[in-house]
Scaffold this motif. Sequence first.
Motif, PDB file in Angstrom:
ATOM      1  N   GLU A 169      43.039  58.829  33.588  1.00 52.31           N
ATOM      2  CA  GLU A 169      42.102  58.018  32.815  1.00 52.31           C
ATOM      3  C   GLU A 169      41.311  58.884  31.838  1.00 52.31           C
ATOM      4  O   GLU A 169      41.062  58.484  30.694  1.00 52.31           O
ATOM      5  CB  GLU A 169      41.157  57.270  33.762  1.00 52.31           C
ATOM      6  N   LYS A 170      40.928  60.090  32.269  1.00 57.67           N
ATOM      7  CA  LYS A 170      40.206  60.986  31.359  1.00 57.67           C
ATOM      8  C   LYS A 170      41.095  61.395  30.186  1.00 57.67           C
ATOM      9  O   LYS A 170      40.645  61.447  29.034  1.00 57.67           O
ATOM     10  CB  LYS A 170      39.738  62.221  32.121  1.00 57.67           C
ATOM     11  N   GLN A 171      42.385  61.694  30.498  1.00 59.09           N
ATOM     12  CA  GLN A 171      43.310  62.086  29.437  1.00 59.09           C
ATOM     13  C   GLN A 171      43.505  60.955  28.442  1.00 59.09           C
ATOM     14  O   GLN A 171      43.525  61.176  27.223  1.00 59.09           O
ATOM     15  CB  GLN A 171      44.648  62.492  30.049  1.00 59.09           C
ATOM     16  N   LEU A 172      43.627  59.728  28.970  1.00 58.06           N
ATOM     17  CA  LEU A 172      43.792  58.580  28.093  1.00 58.06           C
ATOM     18  C   LEU A 172      42.552  58.362  27.238  1.00 58.06           C
ATOM     19  O   LEU A 172      42.664  58.090  26.029  1.00 58.06           O
ATOM     20  CB  LEU A 172      44.079  57.328  28.938  1.00 58.06           C
ATOM     21  N   ASN A 173      41.376  58.506  27.832  1.00 61.23           N
ATOM     22  CA  ASN A 173      40.145  58.348  27.052  1.00 61.23           C
ATOM     23  C   ASN A 173      40.036  59.423  25.969  1.00 61.23           C
ATOM     24  O   ASN A 173      39.578  59.150  24.850  1.00 61.23           O
ATOM     25  CB  ASN A 173      38.927  58.420  27.982  1.00 61.23           C
ATOM     26  N   THR A 174      40.494  60.643  26.300  1.00 58.97           N
ATOM     27  CA  THR A 174      40.470  61.720  25.301  1.00 58.97           C
ATOM     28  C   THR A 174      41.393  61.398  24.129  1.00 58.97           C
ATOM     29  O   THR A 174      41.031  61.587  22.963  1.00 58.97           O
ATOM     30  CB  THR A 174      40.885  63.051  25.953  1.00 58.97           C
ATOM     31  N   GLU A 175      42.590  60.888  24.450  1.00 60.90           N
ATOM     32  CA  GLU A 175      43.527  60.531  23.389  1.00 60.90           C
ATOM     33  C   GLU A 175      42.975  59.416  22.515  1.00 60.90           C
ATOM     34  O   GLU A 175      43.123  59.420  21.290  1.00 60.90           O
ATOM     35  CB  GLU A 175      44.865  60.113  23.993  1.00 60.90           C
ATOM     36  N   ILE A 176      42.303  58.448  23.158  1.00 60.65           N
ATOM     37  CA  ILE A 176      41.718  57.345  22.392  1.00 60.65           C
ATOM     38  C   ILE A 176      40.623  57.863  21.460  1.00 60.65           C
ATOM     39  O   ILE A 176      40.530  57.471  20.290  1.00 60.65           O
ATOM     40  CB  ILE A 176      41.175  56.265  23.353  1.00 60.65           C
ATOM     41  N   GLN A 177      39.789  58.762  21.978  1.00 60.82           N
ATOM     42  CA  GLN A 177      38.723  59.321  21.146  1.00 60.82           C
ATOM     43  C   GLN A 177      39.287  60.128  19.985  1.00 60.82           C
ATOM     44  O   GLN A 177      38.795  60.044  18.854  1.00 60.82           O
ATOM     45  CB  GLN A 177      37.813  60.194  22.003  1.00 60.82           C
ATOM     46  N   GLN A 178      40.358  60.893  20.272  1.00 60.58           N
ATOM     47  CA  GLN A 178      40.984  61.667  19.197  1.00 60.58           C
ATOM     48  C   GLN A 178      41.564  60.755  18.127  1.00 60.58           C
ATOM     49  O   GLN A 178      41.443  61.027  16.929  1.00 60.58           O
ATOM     50  CB  GLN A 178      42.075  62.568  19.776  1.00 60.58           C
ATOM     51  N   LEU A 179      42.218  59.683  18.585  1.00 59.18           N
ATOM     52  CA  LEU A 179      42.800  58.748  17.626  1.00 59.18           C
ATOM     53  C   LEU A 179      41.713  58.060  16.804  1.00 59.18           C
ATOM     54  O   LEU A 179      41.841  57.898  15.592  1.00 59.18           O
ATOM     55  CB  LEU A 179      43.639  57.701  18.368  1.00 59.18           C
ATOM     56  N   THR A 180      40.624  57.668  17.472  1.00 61.03           N
ATOM     57  CA  THR A 180      39.522  57.031  16.747  1.00 61.03           C
ATOM     58  C   THR A 180      38.933  57.972  15.704  1.00 61.03           C
ATOM     59  O   THR A 180      38.654  57.576  14.569  1.00 61.03           O
ATOM     60  CB  THR A 180      38.432  56.601  17.746  1.00 61.03           C
ATOM     61  N   HIS A 181      38.773  59.227  16.094  1.00 62.98           N
ATOM     62  CA  HIS A 181      38.244  60.215  15.143  1.00 62.98           C
ATOM     63  C   HIS A 181      39.192  60.403  13.967  1.00 62.98           C
ATOM     64  O   HIS A 181      38.753  60.507  12.804  1.00 62.98           O
ATOM     65  CB  HIS A 181      38.016  61.544  15.859  1.00 62.98           C
TER      66      HIS A 181
END
Length: 412
Positions: A169-181
């Motif tokens: 879940e942390k990895q997925l949240n990190t990927e989402i944040q990177q994509l949003t950025h």
Amino acid sequence: MNAPRQGLFASLLIVSFILQTFILVLATTHQLNENRANQGQLITSQLVTDSLSELEPANTVSLALLAGRFATNPNIASIRILDANNQVLATGGMSKTREGEIFVRDALLNEKKIGRIEITLIKPSIGEILRTQWLAILASFIIYVFLWLVYRAIARPSRTEYLTRINREKQLNTEIQQLTHAIEQQKHNAALVIAQAQGSPHSQKIAKDPKQEYQEDHSLALNIQFYDPKQLLDTVTPSVSTPYFNLCQIFLNKSIELCVQHYKLNCSDIKTIQAFNAEGTTISILANKPNAAECLTMISTVFQLLSEVLYKRYREDKRFVLQTRSAISSEVEAMQLSSAQAASRLVKQLSAKESAVHLPKDLLKTLSTHYELMSFPSPTNVLTRHAFMINGMDIEYAELAQNIRTEILKAK
């Protein structure tokens, strides 16, 4: 760390306990009915035999004593001894007012009716049956409680599994944040380019609509939309929908990355006209690129497989999720539609998990070697008359799509 679906398992145990108790009561009632029938026939036969000598002539005192002796049986509610004219000669029983099953037999002497015996046996109520079976019911209840406790202990995820899930879940949240950025940075860069273009004296041309630009370049567009007949998107907040859109965009980006590698294209060949939002997404590729149609179709297929996996998982977790549909199209000159506009309009004719294509004949011929194409049902315009539904694919392409999907899920 609770066991998964603990409440559901408890509900199943409760239902099972109730059914078992109900079956136990039915079985006990059936057995008591059989025993009562046999007992009633034996008692009436015995009473008739013992009372024959006292009925002709009638000896009411002896008959009363005889009825009292038989009435000591706790299962007997009442006894009546009648003569041949149905006159009551003697009665007995401790529960004469209680209802039950009545057994009647005539007393015959030399084939002549000299009297009649009526015996009423007590029919136990449901409460009395439960009181007699309380030990079995209590034992089964204890067993069900023990099973529930065992399930909680066995099915509870281990610490390693729990930590693995947290890490995912942390990895997925990190990927989402990177994509949003990345999306925000892309928008910022685009705004700077537009501002510079508007401020330059050499820029006198009117900016073109991106969809129109792709139409002039003879592009092919893939449009993916959510199938939302109940309009659930209007009921969720941005805090719920935005991470979901970002996750869909991640899946699409990874599908594009692996599919262009397989077809020996570059990621830069795929243009994002619209990133994922409530209206879905649109990507485009120039039609003159080699394997352009096959690449877009495979991207659509892989994303649909990923979307179905996401749909099943989120539904299990009771999280917001929607099924998707997709369409690939070239420009439609007769309707003055760019490829992106045509794909967006075509996909609205589809239901969940469906895909359609509107392509030139040469590209359709190439696709038909690997995909099963079916004429569009109930066409209403030029677009749908020349469109085809994708109804399946051959083994080679099916395995390719499954392998790409598996690779993306493992990487996630």
